[in-house]
Design an enzyme around this catalytic site. Structure first.
Site, PDB file in Angstrom:
ATOM      1  N   GLU A   1       0.811  -1.235   0.000  1.00  0.00           N
ATOM      2  CA  GLU A   1       0.000   0.000   0.000  1.00  0.00           C
ATOM      3  C   GLU A   1       0.836   1.273   0.000  1.00  0.00           C
ATOM      4  O   GLU A   1       0.524   2.244   0.672  1.00  0.00           O
ATOM      5  CB  GLU A   1      -0.954   0.010   1.204  1.00  0.00           C
ATOM      6  CG  GLU A   1      -1.763  -1.243   1.389  1.00  0.00           C
ATOM      7  CD  GLU A   1      -2.509  -1.666   0.125  1.00  0.00           C
ATOM      8  OE1 GLU A   1      -2.825  -0.792  -0.694  1.00  0.00           O
ATOM      9  OE2 GLU A   1      -2.777  -2.862  -0.030  1.00  0.00           O
ATOM     10  N   GLY A   2       1.893   1.282  -0.794  1.00  0.00           N
ATOM     11  CA  GLY A   2       2.808   2.412  -0.820  1.00  0.00           C
ATOM     12  C   GLY A   2       3.952   2.133   0.125  1.00  0.00           C
ATOM     13  O   GLY A   2       3.756   1.961   1.334  1.00  0.00           O
TER      14      GLY A   2
END
Length: 567
Positions: free
Chosen positions: A429-430
């Site tokens: 997620e990043g």
């Protein structure tokens, strides 16, 4: 040792550190009474300890596999997933009109943590559905909501998110997947996506893919991306899974860890999809899901760290070796260095859990009140929670292997699995570098005001503790003041100089928040003072070095050229 859900510690942090009572006092969440919260945590803890935890090792040694185009789950995962779905756990925070419980994120995140500690590979499946539910609640039209949300909320169907492509990772705007109108309100989606967690399985009747793609008139970059619902099976007139859609699993990735969770390469060949939200506004809708997932990944980090700690502690309490100052025949738990490692691990887990739950509370208060200050706090804490909790997962799991000594390097002891499983979390997620840049960039576009309010709160807590714990209170107050000065320096820097120091700055911020949480805990319960001293006297001091690094800017990094980096 078998994993035992840390219900007592979670409840203590909610009650005495985070202040969950403030959430339950709002009209939106007034049904989340202390009795209800206790019942939910106790039942979730029982499920995780007794039914899900035994599956963790099974999934590691008997991975998910792809046979004849069908993804097959590890033994026992079907029963474990049915227990999760059947208990209503997927829809804890979902809206009641679609079958959800409408409970606060604070409670849902606590359950996420316990499920992750019990069996991370399995928990990833309902976690993605939860994120998709929130995205559809905020962005989908009434027809899509009516069809998909009840089935996702019940766990009958599951959700995924499809962003990444071979040439488009963090730079999502470089994606090549296309969506062409079919003329009947649907779209033909064509392209390939990689790293799709639980992109297929034999656990649910349908798998619902949220897919980022570009319409024919979509501009280049992220501004031209749209979001589409592309189910594995096309729903028939009654909403039941019908004909197979034009998509398939090409392969499963061979991963370092989380072997029980299939990570798929997905191919879409003119697959039928429905637009979610407005054309060319797909990133806004997908970020709703990603922000949900970022905090959930933070909880995964805490859960996995807790499990690794429990495993190491059980080994240390049983392993006899050498003479210690405490006993001639004691266990390695009595050796100073082993006690140092385990005390550090416990202090780190407590601090990370408090940071994650503080973020969850801010989200709940923002939802319940709509107040801009709570919204800003939630936004600020999300990257801190995601990055720090997942970094700590790796560090605690690493120390867990070290506590085992040579046995930690032997797969049969299970210590290595926690380290292998944890390593994906700082990437999910990043990456954590992206989280840190988000913190010092977009989240400080207010000149640092939200950060200063949080620092003020830590200092007020330190002032309240001065009478009973003057030495600890003084150190926390001084560290918070140093963070204030570091924040002032950070917001004055050009953006790329901020980026160069973003990671150490985020960690320094987390150190101060974690110390503040430990100080609150020590005030609330005398037995927690010893652990607070570990955090404040042994771990917190690194904030000074981190803030010094954060101010250094980018010039010194670019002075190291490619030739300097080569061997």
């Amino acid at each position: 040792m078998a994993y035992r859900a840390p219900v007592r510690d979670i409840r203590f942090i909610l009650d005495h550190v985070v202040g969950f009572a403030e959430v339950a006092a709002t009209p939106r969440f007034q049904h989340a009474t202390p009795d209800l919260a206790e019942a939910i945590l106790d039942e979730a803890g029982r499920l995780c300890s007794d039914e899900l935890a035994p599956l963790n090792r099974v999934g590691d040694v008997t991975p998910a596999r792809l046979e004849n185009g069908v993804v097959l789950s590890p033994p026992g995962f079907a029963e474990g997933y049915r227990a999760i779905a059947g208990g209503g756990w997927v829809g804890m925070a979902a809206r009641p009109e679609h079958g959800g419980m409408g409970l606060p994120i604070s409670l849902a995140l606590s359950v996420d943590e316990m499920m992750s500690g019990a069996c991370l590979a399995l928990h990833l499946k309902p976690l993605l559905s939860k994120g998709q539910i929130e995205a559809l609640e905020h962005h989908a039209g009434p027809e899509i909501q009516a069809l998909y949300l009840p089935k996702l909320t019940s766990g009958e169907w599951s959700g995924t998110m499809n962003l990444t492509e071979p040439q488009a990772g963090t730079d999502v705007g470089a994606l090549r997947t296309k969506a062409v109108p079919n003329g009947d309100g649907t779209y033909a989606v064509t392209g390939q996506k990689i790293f799709i967690t639980w992109g297929d399985s034999d656990l649910t009747a349908n798998v619902c893919h949220l897919v980022l793609a570009r319409l024919p008139d979509g501009a280049e970059g992220t501004k031209g991306i749209s979001l589409f619902m592309v189910p594995k099976f096309l729903p028939d007139a009654e909403g039941r899974p019908g004909a197979r859609n034009g998509l398939r699993v090409v392969s499963l990735e061979h991963k370092l860890g989380i072997h029980g969770s299939p990570t798929c390469v997905m191919q879409f060949d003119g697959a039928t999809g429905w637009l979610v939200g407005e054309p060319h506004k797909g990133m806004a809708a997908m970020f709703t899901m990603m922000n949900n997932a970022r905090l959930s990944v933070a909880a995964q980090g805490v859960g996995l760290a807790e499990a690794a700690l429990q495993h190491a502690l059980a080994y240390a309490a049983d392993r006899r070796q050498g003479t210690t100052p405490l006993s001639a025949e004691g266990t390695i738990l009595d050796h100073a260095d082993v006690r140092r490692m385990l005390a550090t691990m416990r202090a780190e887990v407590f601090a990370a859990r408090a940071i994650a739950l503080s973020c969850a509370k801010a989200i709940d208060m923002a939802t319940a009140t709509g107040a801009a200050e709570w919204q800003a706090r939630a936004a600020l804490l999300t990257p801190i929670a995601k990055a720090h909790c997942t970094d700590i997962a790796c560090e605690v799991a690493h120390r867990g292997v070290q506590v085992h000594g040579g046995m930690g390097f032997i797969e049969e002891t299970g210590a290595a699995q926690f380290l292998r499983d944890a390593r994906i979390l700082p990437i999910y997620e990043g990456t954590n570098g992206v989280q840190a840049m988000d913190l010092v960039g977009r989240k400080m576009a207010d000149g640092g005001e939200a950060a200063f309010r949080l620092i003020d709160e830590v200092q007020r807590g330190a002032e309240a503790a001065r009478a009973r714990l003057p030495d600890l209170a003084g150190e926390v107050w001084a560290a918070a003041e140093a963070l204030r000065e570091g924040t002032e320096a950070m917001v004055a820097l050009p953006l790329n100089d901020r980026f160069a120091g973003a990671v150490p700055y985020l960690r320094a911020f987390a150190r101060v928040l974690g110390a503040g949480a430990h100080l609150k805990a020590a005030l609330a319960e005398d037995d927690r003072e010893a652990l607070a001293r570990v955090m404040i006297r042994r771990i917190l001091p690194e904030h000074a070095a981190l803030l010094a690094e954060a101010r250094e800017g980018a010039a010194g990094l670019y002075a190291v050229g490619p030739d300097d980096l080569a061997a």
